[in-house]
Design an enzyme around this catalytic site. Structure first.
Site, PDB file in Angstrom:
ATOM      1  CD  GLU A 167      -2.699  -0.686  -8.714  1.00 20.06           C
ATOM      2  OE1 GLU A 167      -2.421   0.269  -9.478  1.00 20.06           O
ATOM      3  OE2 GLU A 167      -2.129  -1.789  -8.773  1.00 20.06           O
ATOM      4  CG  HIS A 187       0.932   2.931  -9.464  1.00 19.01           C
ATOM      5  ND1 HIS A 187       2.297   3.099  -9.459  1.00 19.01           N
ATOM      6  CD2 HIS A 187       0.719   1.582  -9.390  1.00 19.01           C
ATOM      7  CE1 HIS A 187       2.881   1.910  -9.394  1.00 19.01           C
ATOM      8  NE2 HIS A 187       1.950   0.982  -9.343  1.00 19.01           N
ATOM      9  CB  CYS A 232       1.035  -3.475  -9.432  1.00 18.83           C
ATOM     10  SG  CYS A 232       0.605  -1.968 -10.334  1.00 18.83           S
TER      11      CYS A 232
END
Length: 319
Positions: free
Chosen positions: A272, A275, A118
């Site tokens: 993701e 996040h 990432c």
């Protein structure tokens, strides 16, 4: 025409290895994925330690700068020397990834450096953000979930979130149906443990969460670097942007004769989304929020560390 595409991508990867800085650069949409890893140049640093010099050393320093382990003052160029600051960055990196802390670039450390990952930082302002909630206070620790600075989260009046796919930034190897299926599954994994819901919408302009594939520089100050480097990045609440590197060999089925560079889309999507919800990186290798994932790997199930972290932000569904 295909030869020219291959030549351009190969040139792109050389640019990355010769100057992997955080500035943006141009890269068009290209379909040929059969090029070496963006971080292949790190092989040349195997065995390096303090006092070692190499033309590849600036690449390592820019890598560490990107992910928060090293600060290079504005206007200064990264030198070719493995200096004290680089040794300190290597020590911190090895500690974060559970490697033997030697300050040297042994084979295991170089392998980890070259693993696709990432694009979000592991360290913020020189401080490892391996901190956990304990009795209402935050304390430093290791091998645990992390939060972004300020512990941002979606507000209580935004618990039914919508998401949409960018119609202008897609990849040809993943069909629309496959994309919808993968992301619906990834969102549901998080929705199963927190009191938030996620619904796909066709209205991209008004969606809370926007998803797209991009190449090189794409306007957010975080350019992608080609095959095998940064896989994607997303932003803390309540931004909602989720970007994936279109140059990767994305797949939804690793068993279907996929190339060695194939990246499982659902695994990266699940990470993701973490996040997007406010989680930073974890140093627990089994966790979804661990920063890196090798090619040809499926990792989609939330671990206790992921669940504890996200429930620390939103509570659980049982409340």
């Amino acid at each position: 025409m295909e030869f020219m595409k291959l030549l351009f991508i190969a040139s792109f990867c050389v640019i990355v290895c010769e100057g992997m800085k955080t500035k943006e650069f141009f890269s068009p949409k290209l379909s040929n994925k059969s090029v070496e890893s963006a971080w292949e140049c790190f092989k040349n640093l195997t065995g390096a330690q303090r006092g070692f010099t190499s033309k590849a050393m600036p690449n390592l320093k820019h890598y560490f700068q990107k992910f928060g382990y090293l600060s290079i003052p504005d206007g200064e160029n990264a030198t070719e020397e493995f200096d004290e600051m680089t040794e300190s960055a290597v020590n911190m990196y090895q500690q974060n990834f559970g490697l033997k802390v030697t300050g040297k670039l042994d084979q295991q450390t170089v392998t980890q450096l070259m693993t696709p990952r990432c694009g979000r930082e592991d360290v913020i302002n020189g401080t490892t953000v391996m901190w956990r909630k304990n009795g209402g206070n935050f304390s430093y620790g290791t091998k645990h979930y992390t939060y972004f600075t300020g512990t941002p989260r979606w507000s209580v009046n935004r618990r039914h979130l919508t998401y949409a796919f960018d119609p202008d930034n897609e990849v040809t190897e993943i069909t629309q149906t496959e994309m919808q299926t993968v992301f619906a599954s990834a969102f549901q994994r998080w929705a199963a443990v927190i009191p938030l819901t996620f619904t796909e919408t066709d209205d991209f302009s008004s969606a809370d969460i926007t998803i797209g594939f991009f190449y090189g520089s794409h306007g957010d100050g975080n350019p992608f670097d080609g095959v095998g480097g940064v896989l994607g990045h997303s932003f803390a609440p309540e931004d909602g942007r989720l970007h994936l590197d279109g140059a990767e060999s994305w797949t939804v089925n690793l068993e279907s004769n996929s190339p060695m560079t194939a990246i499982d889309l659902e695994s990266v999507a699940t990470h993701e989304i973490g996040h997007i919800l406010g989680l930073g990186h974890s140093s627990i290798q089994e966790a979804i929020m661990y920063p890196s994932i090798p090619a040809q790997t499926i990792k989609v199930d939330l671990q206790n560390d992921d669940v504890e972290g996200v429930q620390g932000l939103y509570g659980s569904n049982s409340n």
